[in-house]
Design a protein around this motif. Structure first.
Motif, PDB file in Angstrom:
ATOM      1  N   VAL A  14      13.813  -3.554  46.678  1.00  0.00           N
ATOM      2  CA  VAL A  14      13.210  -2.728  47.724  1.00  0.00           C
ATOM      3  C   VAL A  14      13.703  -3.219  49.083  1.00  0.00           C
ATOM      4  O   VAL A  14      13.656  -4.416  49.371  1.00  0.00           O
ATOM      5  CB  VAL A  14      11.665  -2.791  47.659  1.00  0.00           C
ATOM      6  N   ASP A  15      14.166  -2.288  49.923  1.00  0.00           N
ATOM      7  CA  ASP A  15      14.633  -2.620  51.266  1.00  0.00           C
ATOM      8  C   ASP A  15      13.473  -3.080  52.146  1.00  0.00           C
ATOM      9  O   ASP A  15      12.334  -2.628  51.998  1.00  0.00           O
ATOM     10  CB  ASP A  15      15.290  -1.403  51.934  1.00  0.00           C
ATOM     11  N   SER A  20       8.026  -2.878  54.911  1.00  0.00           N
ATOM     12  CA  SER A  20       7.301  -3.055  56.164  1.00  0.00           C
ATOM     13  C   SER A  20       6.766  -1.742  56.732  1.00  0.00           C
ATOM     14  O   SER A  20       6.062  -1.747  57.747  1.00  0.00           O
ATOM     15  CB  SER A  20       8.205  -3.738  57.200  1.00  0.00           C
ATOM     16  N   ASP A  21       7.052  -0.628  56.093  1.00  0.00           N
ATOM     17  CA  ASP A  21       6.577   0.682  56.529  1.00  0.00           C
ATOM     18  C   ASP A  21       5.055   0.758  56.401  1.00  0.00           C
ATOM     19  O   ASP A  21       4.472   0.238  55.459  1.00  0.00           O
ATOM     20  CB  ASP A  21       7.220   1.766  55.663  1.00  0.00           C
ATOM     21  N   LYS A  22       4.399   1.381  57.349  1.00  0.00           N
ATOM     22  CA  LYS A  22       2.939   1.465  57.367  1.00  0.00           C
ATOM     23  C   LYS A  22       2.389   2.621  56.516  1.00  0.00           C
ATOM     24  O   LYS A  22       1.187   2.713  56.307  1.00  0.00           O
ATOM     25  CB  LYS A  22       2.425   1.635  58.810  1.00  0.00           C
ATOM     26  N   ARG A  23       3.267   3.500  56.056  1.00  0.00           N
ATOM     27  CA  ARG A  23       2.800   4.619  55.236  1.00  0.00           C
ATOM     28  C   ARG A  23       2.231   4.100  53.923  1.00  0.00           C
ATOM     29  O   ARG A  23       2.710   3.134  53.364  1.00  0.00           O
ATOM     30  CB  ARG A  23       3.925   5.605  54.942  1.00  0.00           C
TER      31      ARG A  23
END
Length: 129
Positions: A14-15, A20-23
């Motif tokens: 996983v990138d 770190s995306d908040k979704r």
């Protein structure tokens, strides 16, 4: 041994951006509800059979023929897959049962080509059975 497993999925790294995306993804509760609804659909489908079949995975060839009908596009897709992937009769029936489950999870009464294509993609890569 691997031909006894219906779903094979490669899980890539996983990138950082995705981690770190908040979704937020679908909640466990929502997934559980969808699975329970699909299981209820299956119980209803097989209730009148009185032969021990309770889930799509339990279906034998007769039940697959009865409950896993395909439209013309689906027939074309599975025929091409049978030829190109050199699938056995056993693999054919397992793919149809998995496509039936995918359709149930989507809340669809009929197996559509998208459900069948998804079931086909879960076949192990390089496995010709």
């Amino acid at each position: 041994m691997l031909d006894r497993i219906d779903i094979h999925i490669e899980v890539p790294r996983v990138d950082f951006e995705k981690l770190s995306d908040k979704r937020r993804g679908e909640s466990s509760e929502a997934i559980r509800a969808r699975v329970e609804q699909a299981r209820q659909c299956q119980r209803g489908r097989f209730a009148s059979l009185d032969n021990g079949v309770m889930t799509n995975a339990d279906m034998r060839v007769a039940e697959v023929r009865q409950f896993c009908g395909l439209d013309e596009a689906g027939q074309t897709l599975i025929k091409a897959a049978m030829t190109q992937l050199q699938l056995s009769a056993r693999a054919y029936h397992r793919i149809l049962k998995l496509a039936r489950t995918i359709a149930d999870l989507a809340g669809e009464e009929n197996i559509q080509s998208t459900h069948l294509a998804e079931a086909l993609q879960y076949r192990p890569k390089g496995m010709m059975v």
